[in-house]
Design a protein around this motif. Structure first.
Motif, PDB file in Angstrom:
ATOM      1  N   LEU A   1     -43.929   1.965 -14.714  1.00  0.00           N
ATOM      2  CA  LEU A   1     -44.049   0.543 -14.714  1.00  0.00           C
ATOM      3  C   LEU A   1     -45.094  -0.284 -13.810  1.00  0.00           C
ATOM      4  N   ILE A   2     -45.377   0.638 -12.605  1.00  0.00           N
ATOM      5  CA  ILE A   2     -46.201  -0.566 -11.651  1.00  0.00           C
ATOM      6  C   ILE A   2     -47.529  -0.264 -11.840  1.00  0.00           C
ATOM      7  N   PRO A   3     -47.826   1.394 -11.707  1.00  0.00           N
ATOM      8  CA  PRO A   3     -49.233   1.390 -12.537  1.00  0.00           C
ATOM      9  C   PRO A   3     -50.118   0.076 -14.185  1.00  0.00           C
ATOM     10  N   MET A   4     -49.045   0.829 -14.969  1.00  0.00           N
ATOM     11  CA  MET A   4     -49.459   0.386 -15.951  1.00  0.00           C
ATOM     12  C   MET A   4     -49.503  -1.337 -15.925  1.00  0.00           C
TER      13      MET A   4
ATOM     14  N   ASN B   1     -57.640   0.614 -14.086  1.00  0.00           N
ATOM     15  CA  ASN B   1     -57.849   1.218 -12.665  1.00  0.00           C
ATOM     16  C   ASN B   1     -58.388   1.108 -12.017  1.00  0.00           C
ATOM     17  N   ASP B   2     -57.050   0.541 -10.355  1.00  0.00           N
ATOM     18  CA  ASP B   2     -57.823  -0.317  -9.487  1.00  0.00           C
ATOM     19  C   ASP B   2     -56.771   0.459  -8.364  1.00  0.00           C
ATOM     20  N   PRO B   3     -57.115   1.892  -8.094  1.00  0.00           N
ATOM     21  CA  PRO B   3     -55.979   2.143  -6.764  1.00  0.00           C
ATOM     22  C   PRO B   3     -55.674   1.275  -5.407  1.00  0.00           C
ATOM     23  N   ASP B   4     -56.577   0.451  -5.115  1.00  0.00           N
ATOM     24  CA  ASP B   4     -56.419  -0.373  -3.572  1.00  0.00           C
ATOM     25  C   ASP B   4     -55.432  -0.925  -4.321  1.00  0.00           C
ATOM     26  N   ALA B   5     -55.681  -2.200  -5.915  1.00  0.00           N
ATOM     27  CA  ALA B   5     -54.493  -2.435  -6.326  1.00  0.00           C
ATOM     28  C   ALA B   5     -53.008  -2.372  -6.147  1.00  0.00           C
ATOM     29  N   LEU B   6     -53.054  -0.966  -6.260  1.00  0.00           N
ATOM     30  CA  LEU B   6     -51.854  -0.282  -6.696  1.00  0.00           C
ATOM     31  C   LEU B   6     -50.901  -0.447  -4.962  1.00  0.00           C
ATOM     32  N   LYS B   7     -52.059   0.038  -4.328  1.00  0.00           N
ATOM     33  CA  LYS B   7     -51.771   0.443  -2.505  1.00  0.00           C
ATOM     34  C   LYS B   7     -51.028  -0.486  -2.258  1.00  0.00           C
ATOM     35  N   ASN B   8     -51.866  -2.225  -2.628  1.00  0.00           N
ATOM     36  CA  ASN B   8     -51.244  -3.087  -2.176  1.00  0.00           C
ATOM     37  C   ASN B   8     -50.184  -3.693  -2.624  1.00  0.00           C
ATOM     38  N   ALA B   9     -49.671  -3.301  -3.945  1.00  0.00           N
ATOM     39  CA  ALA B   9     -49.010  -3.444  -5.043  1.00  0.00           C
ATOM     40  C   ALA B   9     -47.777  -2.931  -4.454  1.00  0.00           C
ATOM     41  N   VAL B  10     -47.753  -1.979  -3.906  1.00  0.00           N
ATOM     42  CA  VAL B  10     -46.596  -0.774  -3.562  1.00  0.00           C
ATOM     43  C   VAL B  10     -46.207  -0.258  -1.855  1.00  0.00           C
TER      44      VAL B  10
ATOM     45  N   ALA C   1     -40.668   5.623   5.077  1.00  0.00           N
ATOM     46  CA  ALA C   1     -41.833   5.137   5.984  1.00  0.00           C
ATOM     47  C   ALA C   1     -42.998   5.410   4.865  1.00  0.00           C
ATOM     48  N   PRO C   2     -42.502   7.773   4.875  1.00  0.00           N
ATOM     49  CA  PRO C   2     -43.567   7.444   3.601  1.00  0.00           C
ATOM     50  C   PRO C   2     -44.296   6.762   2.379  1.00  0.00           C
ATOM     51  N   GLN C   3     -42.992   6.220   2.008  1.00  0.00           N
ATOM     52  CA  GLN C   3     -44.000   5.125   1.153  1.00  0.00           C
ATOM     53  C   GLN C   3     -45.082   4.354   1.638  1.00  0.00           C
ATOM     54  N   VAL C   4     -44.518   3.962   2.496  1.00  0.00           N
ATOM     55  CA  VAL C   4     -44.942   2.868   3.397  1.00  0.00           C
ATOM     56  C   VAL C   4     -47.339   3.751   3.841  1.00  0.00           C
ATOM     57  N   ALA C   5     -46.877   4.596   4.607  1.00  0.00           N
ATOM     58  CA  ALA C   5     -47.869   5.370   4.918  1.00  0.00           C
ATOM     59  C   ALA C   5     -48.508   5.747   3.012  1.00  0.00           C
ATOM     60  N   ALA C   6     -48.738   6.630   1.968  1.00  0.00           N
ATOM     61  CA  ALA C   6     -48.663   7.048   1.314  1.00  0.00           C
ATOM     62  C   ALA C   6     -50.087   6.488   0.037  1.00  0.00           C
ATOM     63  N   PRO C   7     -49.770   5.294   0.043  1.00  0.00           N
ATOM     64  CA  PRO C   7     -50.579   4.699  -0.693  1.00  0.00           C
ATOM     65  C   PRO C   7     -51.948   4.295  -0.191  1.00  0.00           C
ATOM     66  N   PHE C   8     -52.071   4.375   0.913  1.00  0.00           N
ATOM     67  CA  PHE C   8     -52.834   3.679   2.576  1.00  0.00           C
ATOM     68  C   PHE C   8     -53.666   5.643   2.354  1.00  0.00           C
ATOM     69  N   ILE C   9     -52.384   6.269   3.214  1.00  0.00           N
ATOM     70  CA  ILE C   9     -53.019   8.115   3.175  1.00  0.00           C
ATOM     71  C   ILE C   9     -54.028   8.626   1.682  1.00  0.00           C
TER      72      ILE C   9
END
Length: 446
Positions: A57-60, A69-78, A403-411
């Motif tokens: 749902l969030i990527p959609m 498709n915006d990877p940076d926006a997805l990163k900020n959202a999660v 914590a990995p979910q915090v780091a994963a989008p940025f990594i």
């Protein structure tokens, strides 16, 4: 009198009379029958939120808001949500440890957090900007980590040690079953790879928006009520509780690694394995479109098929390995084996960038993750510093999930910018393998 008998008698002494008989470790005896169903069901509902909302749902929603498709926006959202999850789990865990009620320590917080979490999901369904989406997902993550903290404490609270393997496997079923239900209801499952024309589920995209959030919120409430009322906790009103001290409350979030090295190594091991998993999972939707080159309209059902393949393999491995753990009493070999297998699986899409390659990846990765989930809870439960602080300690160890979910989008975002989507896989493989290897440092568990 043996040392174990002394420990059992001392532990039993702190159990209030209304909690009834205790086992050989001084733990209150519970009826295990209902927990075989209600515990995995409650966990399923939780992971339906994490997988259904997080993976589908969030990527959609991000793509709909941004128009592409915006990877940076997805990163900020999660990222905000994952950060608040890391805070919420130990906070609610410690609060539930201190709760005294006729309904026990955990049930009141499961009731409250499931209700508030469902309302937050409804608010997220109506988010029209990335900022609002990030805030509402943050609220969902924070609140439902209170639900998760109370739920995960049920295992050290209620389950006898000789049943840790099978219950660890049952709890681990929440993830693959959450994936299957999410894939079936939201994305649909493309069966063409099995020689069958058509898509199972999906319901013509009915749940690929607001309705998906409403459905998940309803399932969460139903599963929570089933758990609380069909497998009720015992009253905690007679349990002793220390006078509240805010300074001590904060200090309790620290577990000294010198005093409890096994807890620290188990934390780091889980952190690595989960980070390797989420670096790929966070961008899975975009990986299929941008790297595998799936058409946008076909991506939900293709992703649904792949996630179900992964889930089936996870379930098989989880059940089999859970029984083996109880039979042979060893845990670390399976953690190591899962890490090696997960690392190898992540190299498959690098050399086979197709739906077939992703199918092979999900088969191997599913078996690896199932092995890990079968022993993860058993390992963690055995290294908790103090049984009476199980909620707080399980909350702390669950930071290794959040914590990995915090780091994963940025990594993942940095990796994509530097080397493209294909570079995600070797980095994730190395991190997951490193996490699994750290388990050899845990000395108190075989």
């Amino acid at each position: 009198m043996t040392q174990s008998n002394v420990a059992a008698r001392e532990a039993a002494a702190v159990i209030p009379p209304q909690m009834g008989p205790v086992d050989s470790a001084g733990k209150p005896r519970y009826k295990l029958g209902p927990l075989y169903v209600t515990l995995p069901l409650a966990n399923l509902a939780l992971y339906l939120v994490w997988m259904g909302v997080g993976s589908f749902l969030i990527p959609m929603q991000v793509t709909a808001i941004k128009g592409h498709n915006d990877p940076d926006a997805l990163k900020n959202a999660v990222a905000i949500g994952a950060a608040l999850a890391a805070i919420g789990n130990p906070v609610f865990g410690q609060i539930s440890d201190r709760t005294r009620s006729r309904f026990g320590r955990r049930a009141p917080w499961m009731l409250l957090c499931a209700g508030l979490g469902a309302l937050a999901l409804i608010g997220q369904a109506n988010a029209k900007s990335i900022g609002v989406l990030a805030i509402t997902w943050g609220a969902v993550q924070f609140i439902l980590n209170g639900y998760q903290a109370a739920l995960t404490a049920a295992m050290p609270d209620r389950i006898p040690a000789e049943k840790y393997g099978i219950f660890s496997g049952l709890v681990g079923l929440g993830i693959p079953l959450g994936i299957v239900v999410s894939a079936y209801t939201i994305g649909g499952i493309d069966l063409s790879k099995l020689g069958i024309d058509g898509i199972v589920g999906g319901f013509d995209g009915k749940f690929q928006g607001e309705n998906g959030y409403y459905l998940i919120a309803g399932i969460l409430i139903a599963a929570m009520l089933i758990f609380v009322f069909l497998s009720p906790d015992k009253s905690s009103k007679g349990m002793p509780v220390e006078k509240f001290n805010f300074g001590k409350f904060l200090s309790n979030f620290w577990v000294n690694p010198k005093q409890h090295p096994d807890f620290a190594w188990a934390f780091l091991s889980r952190f690595g394995v989960v980070a390797g998993y989420f670096i790929v999972l966070t961008y899975n939707f975009y990986i299929l479109m941008e790297y595998i080159k799936i058409k946008p309209q076909d991506t939900p059902s293709t992703m649904g098929f792949l996630m179900v393949v992964n889930a089936i393999c996870t379930v098989i491995a989880s059940i089999v390995v859970g029984k083996l753990v109880d039979r042979f009493g060893v845990i670390k070999p399976f953690v190591l084996g899962s890490g090696v297998l997960a690392g190898l699986s992540l190299f498959i899409p690098m050399i086979w960038a197709s739906v077939d390659g992703m199918t092979a990846f999900n088969i191997v990765n599913g078996f690896a993750f199932g092995m890990y989930m079968a022993v993860d809870m058993a390992l963690i439960t055995k290294v908790l510093p103090r049984g009476e602080d199980a909620g707080k300690d399980m909350g702390l160890i669950n930071i290794a999930n959040a914590a990995p979910q915090v780091a994963a989008p940025f990594i993942a975002s940095w990796i994509v910018d530097a080397g493209g989507y294909e570079a995600i896989f070797p980095v994730a493989a190395c991190i997951a393998l490193a996490g699994s290897v750290l388990v050899v440092k845990v000395k108190s568990v075989r």
